[in-house]
Design a protein around this motif. Structure first.
Motif, PDB file in Angstrom:
ATOM      1  N   SER A 111       0.843  -1.206   0.000  1.00  0.00           N
ATOM      2  CA  SER A 111       0.000   0.000   0.000  1.00  0.00           C
ATOM      3  C   SER A 111       0.876   1.254   0.000  1.00  0.00           C
ATOM      4  N   CYS A 149      -1.832   0.065  -3.189  1.00  0.00           N
ATOM      5  CA  CYS A 149      -3.189  -0.451  -3.164  1.00  0.00           C
ATOM      6  C   CYS A 149      -3.828  -0.213  -1.802  1.00  0.00           C
ATOM      7  N   TRP A 181      -7.214   2.542  -0.202  1.00  0.00           N
ATOM      8  CA  TRP A 181      -8.291   3.417  -0.701  1.00  0.00           C
ATOM      9  C   TRP A 181      -7.774   4.737  -1.248  1.00  0.00           C
ATOM     10  N   GLY A 194      -5.574   3.947  -4.368  1.00  0.00           N
ATOM     11  CA  GLY A 194      -6.350   2.714  -4.494  1.00  0.00           C
ATOM     12  C   GLY A 194      -7.725   3.033  -5.055  1.00  0.00           C
ATOM     13  N   THR A 202      -8.618  -0.909   4.338  1.00  0.00           N
ATOM     14  CA  THR A 202      -7.421  -1.012   3.494  1.00  0.00           C
ATOM     15  C   THR A 202      -7.031  -2.476   3.324  1.00  0.00           C
ATOM     16  N   VAL A 225      -9.259  -4.146   0.792  1.00  0.00           N
ATOM     17  CA  VAL A 225      -8.882  -3.832  -0.590  1.00  0.00           C
ATOM     18  C   VAL A 225      -7.665  -4.666  -0.988  1.00  0.00           C
ATOM     19  N   THR A 264      -0.516  -1.488 -10.964  1.00  0.00           N
ATOM     20  CA  THR A 264      -1.286  -0.711  -9.993  1.00  0.00           C
ATOM     21  C   THR A 264      -2.749  -1.067 -10.192  1.00  0.00           C
ATOM     22  N   VAL A 265      -3.609  -0.478  -9.396  1.00  0.00           N
ATOM     23  CA  VAL A 265      -5.055  -0.721  -9.532  1.00  0.00           C
ATOM     24  C   VAL A 265      -5.559  -0.384 -10.931  1.00  0.00           C
TER      25      VAL A 265
END
Lengths: 324, 324
Positions: free
Chosen positions: A90, A119, A121, A124, A278, A281, A302-303
């Protein structure tokens, strides 16, 4: 999927909670840099191991969720373990994303593994919403508001002030700013106009409260650009009213499709527990990492690079039948 | 990318508007089943052609955006043209999605093309949010509210009643229901408890207004399960107050990550123009279709199958630097 957690702070425990909610996910080990015998985890029957076990590259895990800090842990850990396992982190130091991405990409590609970075929120889910909205309405503007919620970085910064025993710092969006953005006014907003900060501080006995308040309010980067309120409270009140780690916020995007036709897209989160959300996710994207890698995909992601269907335990048919 | 639009109703014009906002997109032709000479489009210098030109399979377009109705047009058109071009539609007949997906998949795979179906905001952006939220928080529940906005299907249904000259039907979420869902109560809500319907009707002179109102309120599927209000207005008022096609709504997802830790995710849209926003979504996904196909990907896709980065005109580096 067999998941390993590296690091057992708030985020590691959040991931542990999230794993319990996913029937296809299994926590197989928690790895720690501490002496494993000193650590008791919540999940029964799961071993706590030293990171030395990970370093062999032979742990039987499908994906390693790395729960370290962005300042010094992740820049080292994520590329290191991306050379051995599918990994996810993250990482949230914005300015260093390109460098971190490149390092993880090199390591994971050489190993034929996947490394998902940044990653959670924000970065993210909020990032996803900025991309979707700006792709759909290129003529528009994104606004991100955080809170009301506890900023752990700001709370820590206050705790480092002499005479402070404990602090909980809340970041709060300015209602008038939110209102203007939701109305599609596309205002130019200064840092001060977007958020206020509120600190609940437990001071050491006899500490100079006026000096502490002044140090907080003038702290560069953290507080000096904001209107900040400081409340001194006792430990009982801290424990009673401020023991959670709630957070949230909104990405609001306002754009036009033609003269006079304006559209406002808002994505908002109200979270009882920042680390558990978090962690949730991270587990969904960990599933994607495992699946993508099983299809032969490798490298840093990445997302933005992951199709939503990869996150869900449901099949394509089920998704189309029930969620489309 | 060179875009063709098939069908020039509200949605076709919405796509045309959206193309103007994307500097990498070019409208190369509008195709119509009408006599092309009877159709004047807003974009200067772009030809209007008969669908017969499309049928040759030789039109120089990267992607065809098919703006037809879900009832009878799209089930035929999308598979037909998926056998010749990359295509995208906004098919929204839920129960027939599996069949439509299979038909488009077969045609587009055989042709080595991409066919994206059911793209817009619902199905489309709302579907994405249902998938992301339920993947992140599997222990939770999604609620979808529509409005306040004009439902074209319901407006059309009222227009078919004898004595009705014109109608605009607004779908309106019930505030108390929204409130309960936003509070994370996860209530069981009936159709009637979620939305109300409001009709503005221009009647023929001398028509039996009481009979019209009764026919509306008792119409099965469309109105009988809702509390409906009917207002009779004159044409001047219709034109003055109800000429737009605004819409919107919210997907609200409430889930828990552990005992007592609840999170509420809300995605909401406030749209001045339903067809222009839908058209904007179609153009972004059309970009994805062209890119994916240029990488050798073929077959039917939905919004679930496409990584967000494919929608944006920005590069991966730009997205990571500015939107992550």
């Amino acid at each position: 999927m067999k998941i390993g957690i590296l690091g057992y702070g708030n985020l590691g425990r959040g991931v542990e909670a999230a794993i319990k909610k996913n029937s296809d996910a299994e926590l197989v080990a928690v790895y720690t840099r501490r002496d494993p015998s000193t650590l008791t985890i919540r999940t029964e029957g799961v071993p706590v191991k030293s990171t030395a076990a990970l370093d062999t590259g032979k742990e039987d895990i499908d994906v390693l969720i790395i729960c370290g800090g962005s300042a010094t842990d992740l820049p080292v850990m994520t590329p290191k373990y991306a050379a051995m396992y599918n990994v996810i982190d993250s990482f949230d130091t914005h300015a260093r994303v390109p460098e971190h991405f490149a390092n993880v990409d090199k390591a994971s590609k050489e190993a034929g593994k996947i490394g998902i970075i940044s990653c959670g929120w924000d970065p993210g889910m909020f990032s996803l919403n900025r991309v979707y909205a700006s792709a759909v309405l290129p003529d528009g503007q994104a606004y991100t508001f955080w809170g009301k919620g506890v900023s752990q970085g700001h709370s820590d910064a206050v705790r480092r002030i002499e005479g402070v025993r404990d602090c909980r710092q809340y970041t709060i969006p300015v209602p008038a700013a939110l209102e203007r953005v939701r109305n599609g006014e596309n205002p130019a907003l200064t840092t001060r106009e977007k958020h206020t900060r509120e600190c609940f501080v437990v001071a050491e006995e006899g500490a100079d409260l006026a000096r502490i308040e002044q140090e907080i309010k003038t702290m560069p980067n953290y507080f000096s650009d904001y209107d900040t309120t400081v409340h001194f409270i006792d430990e009982a009140e801290m424990k009673r009213d401020h023991s959670g780690l709630p957070h949230g916020g909104s990405v609001i995007y306002s754009g036009t499709s033609s003269e006079g036709q304006q559209h406002v897209i808002e994505y908002s989160l109200k979270l009882d527990s920042n680390p558990e959300f978090t962690g949730s996710v991270l587990v969904a994207f960990a599933r994607a990492a495992v699946r993508l890698n099983s299809e032969g995909v490798s490298g840093a992601k990445t997302v933005f690079d992951i199709a939503p269907a990869y996150l869900s335990a449901l099949s394509g048919e089920e998704l189309r039948a029930h969620l489309l």
